[in-house]
Design a protein around this motif. Structure first.
Motif, mmCIF file in Angstrom:
data_model
loop_
_atom_site.group_PDB
_atom_site.id
_atom_site.type_symbol
_atom_site.label_atom_id
_atom_site.label_comp_id
_atom_site.label_asym_id
_atom_site.label_seq_id
_atom_site.Cartn_x
_atom_site.Cartn_y
_atom_site.Cartn_z
ATOM 1 N N MET A 11 54.720 -3.345 51.394
ATOM 2 C CA MET A 11 55.487 -2.811 50.766
ATOM 3 C C MET A 11 56.540 -3.743 49.861
ATOM 4 O O MET A 11 56.784 -4.743 50.632
ATOM 5 N N PRO A 12 57.144 -3.374 48.674
ATOM 6 C CA PRO A 12 57.965 -4.371 48.089
ATOM 7 C C PRO A 12 59.538 -4.012 49.039
ATOM 8 O O PRO A 12 59.713 -3.190 49.062
ATOM 9 N N ALA A 13 60.164 -5.156 48.894
ATOM 10 C CA ALA A 13 61.475 -5.216 49.701
ATOM 11 C C ALA A 13 62.353 -6.248 49.105
ATOM 12 O O ALA A 13 62.010 -7.210 48.757
ATOM 13 N N ILE A 89 60.606 14.808 61.535
ATOM 14 C CA ILE A 89 61.893 14.172 60.880
ATOM 15 C C ILE A 89 61.768 13.277 59.968
ATOM 16 O O ILE A 89 60.641 12.785 59.910
ATOM 17 N N ARG A 90 62.673 13.311 58.982
ATOM 18 C CA ARG A 90 62.444 12.008 58.096
ATOM 19 C C ARG A 90 63.652 11.235 58.086
ATOM 20 O O ARG A 90 64.950 11.934 58.011
ATOM 21 N N VAL A 91 63.583 10.122 58.159
ATOM 22 C CA VAL A 91 64.606 9.110 58.069
ATOM 23 C C VAL A 91 64.514 8.149 56.977
ATOM 24 O O VAL A 91 63.370 7.841 56.568
ATOM 25 N N PHE A 92 65.334 7.180 56.672
ATOM 26 C CA PHE A 92 65.055 6.140 55.639
ATOM 27 C C PHE A 92 65.364 4.951 56.430
ATOM 28 O O PHE A 92 66.500 4.737 57.147
ATOM 29 N N ASP A 93 64.775 3.826 55.973
ATOM 30 C CA ASP A 93 65.075 2.585 56.429
ATOM 31 C C ASP A 93 66.285 1.894 55.596
ATOM 32 O O ASP A 93 66.582 2.431 54.567
ATOM 33 N N PRO A 94 66.713 0.771 55.991
ATOM 34 C CA PRO A 94 67.622 0.063 55.126
ATOM 35 C C PRO A 94 67.488 -0.153 53.587
ATOM 36 O O PRO A 94 68.363 -0.219 52.734
ATOM 37 N N GLU A 95 66.166 -0.088 52.959
ATOM 38 C CA GLU A 95 66.064 -0.306 51.669
ATOM 39 C C GLU A 95 65.633 1.173 51.132
ATOM 40 O O GLU A 95 64.943 1.150 50.180
ATOM 41 N N ASP A 96 65.909 2.156 51.921
ATOM 42 C CA ASP A 96 65.443 3.682 51.373
ATOM 43 C C ASP A 96 64.196 3.998 51.173
ATOM 44 O O ASP A 96 63.784 4.933 50.370
ATOM 45 N N ASN A 97 63.458 3.350 52.065
ATOM 46 C CA ASN A 97 62.061 4.029 51.986
ATOM 47 C C ASN A 97 61.825 4.895 53.228
ATOM 48 O O ASN A 97 62.637 5.030 54.064
ATOM 49 N N CYS A 98 61.282 6.007 52.779
ATOM 50 C CA CYS A 98 61.290 7.401 53.675
ATOM 51 C C CYS A 98 60.153 7.262 54.626
ATOM 52 O O CYS A 98 59.236 6.836 54.280
ATOM 53 N N LEU A 99 60.519 7.538 55.911
ATOM 54 C CA LEU A 99 59.784 7.604 56.989
ATOM 55 C C LEU A 99 59.586 8.894 57.602
ATOM 56 O O LEU A 99 60.611 9.807 57.849
#
Length: 107
Positions: A11-13, A89-99
């Motif tokens: 993944m790009p970050a 559930i859906r959450v976002f990491d600090p770079e707004d990738n959806c998990l």
């Protein structure tokens, strides 16, 4: 029948090492520079512009039961969306990738 399996995700970050540390701390994985690892998991982050294509593009993490899903929902402060086949559930990491953290509806 396919004779292969998904081995890793690249993944790009903006901050590859920082994001790897976040995944390690959040999910109990091991950070190794720009990579994060665990049983059956290898995610490598490369310098680049985050994808930000939620909800079309997301990473799915399957958990074994509703009890475990409830624990993650509490940790992230997210309501569980119930479905016929899966609850998630859906959450976002600090770079707004959806998990998406999910389990079978009957578990």
């Amino acid at each position: 029948m396919a004779n292969f399996q998904l081995d890793h995700l690249n993944m790009p970050a903006r901050d590859p090492e920082g994001l790897a540390r976040w995944y390690a701390q959040t999910f109990g994985l091991k950070a190794d520079g720009h990579r994060v690892r665990g049983p059956g998991v290898l995610i490598a982050f490369q310098t680049g512009k985050p994808v930000k294509r939620a909800p079309d593009l997301h990473m799915g993490f399957r958990v074994p039961s509703m009890q475990v899903l409830n624990e993650w929902a509490d940790k992230f402060g997210q309501p569980i969306k119930k479905g016929e086949e899966f609850n998630a559930i859906r959450v976002f990491d600090p770079e707004d990738n959806c998990l998406e953290i999910y389990c079978k509806a009957d578990s």
